[in-house]
Design an enzyme around this catalytic site. Sequence first.
Site, PDB file in Angstrom:
ATOM      1  CB  SER A 110     -25.571   2.236 -39.510  1.00  0.00           C
ATOM      2  OG  SER A 110     -26.692   2.403 -38.703  1.00  0.00           O
ATOM      3  CE1 TYR A 141     -27.610   4.012 -44.398  1.00  0.00           C
ATOM      4  CE2 TYR A 141     -28.139   2.351 -42.798  1.00  0.00           C
ATOM      5  CZ  TYR A 141     -27.884   3.586 -42.606  1.00  0.00           C
ATOM      6  OH  TYR A 141     -27.321   4.335 -41.921  1.00  0.00           O
TER       7      TYR A 141
END
Length: 257
Positions: free
Chosen positions: A139, A152
């Site tokens: 990401s 995350y």
Amino acid sequence: MSLKGKTAIITGSNSGIGLGVARELARAGADVVLNSFTNRDEDHALAASIAEEFGVTARYIQADMSKGDACRDLVKDAGGCDILVNNAGIQHVAPIDEFPVEKWDAIIAINMNSAFHTTAAALPYMRERGWGRVVNIASAHGLTASPFKSAYIAAKHGVVGMTKTVALETAQEAITANAICPGYVLTPLVEAQIPDTMREYNMSREDVVKNVMLTRQPSKEFATVEQIGGTTVFLCSAAADQITGTTISVDGGWTAL
Ligand code: NAD
């Protein structure tokens, strides 16, 4: 370019980016193994529709990527693995001092640890066949941070780091390991948030997309699942034989800021 004869396992691929990646790999001729933790008729139907559309073998294998043994079994049950795409992921948003421990553990397990287990299980198959590709869907949050997403961000930075180590351990073999770092991608999950946000802020769809969702994405456009799939196919091509241990951002300029 044809990936005919290659078997690709894509974790977390009954929706969103994983499904998009599976479709693009199948379009390029790869046999695909779809996965998630559910075992519904519609999961198997997705695989059947990919097989029919692209003339490849497509299977759906249920396996819970929060469990190490299940990750390893997925690769064994697939019976081989030339292309491994670690995509399964979840999110939870909370300040770190209020972050639920079980959410932290689940995010680290699904978003990071699963890639360790699947990679460990897949490398022997790649070595046996003398070729392999590990593509980790990280990401922009594997390279930058935002508040309230500690688990995350820890997991995605971890995946980027692990990608580099796998690349070094396979550097003298015809195996590469890379991470794709998407910015905001228009998946059904993201699409579903737009109407609520429009109501909440009393804004038009265009304003919500540009000024709420894509504040950090300079292009002011979502990336698409097809673009993430296309980048994966590129990483599987001969042109990418010497691309290993790195990240490719598909983020409309997010990480250039
Ligand atoms: P999504 O929710 O549509 O897809 C997540 C997939 O993971 C689903 O198929 C889900 O079933 C599966 N999954 C969840 N828990 C699982 C488990 N325990 N075992 C097996 N499968 C499980 O979301 P998405 O946006 O397509 O996200 C896919 C990946 O892309 C994630 O790793 C996410 O972090 C990453 N990503 C997404 C975006 C975005 O904007 N959508 C941006 C950057 C990175």
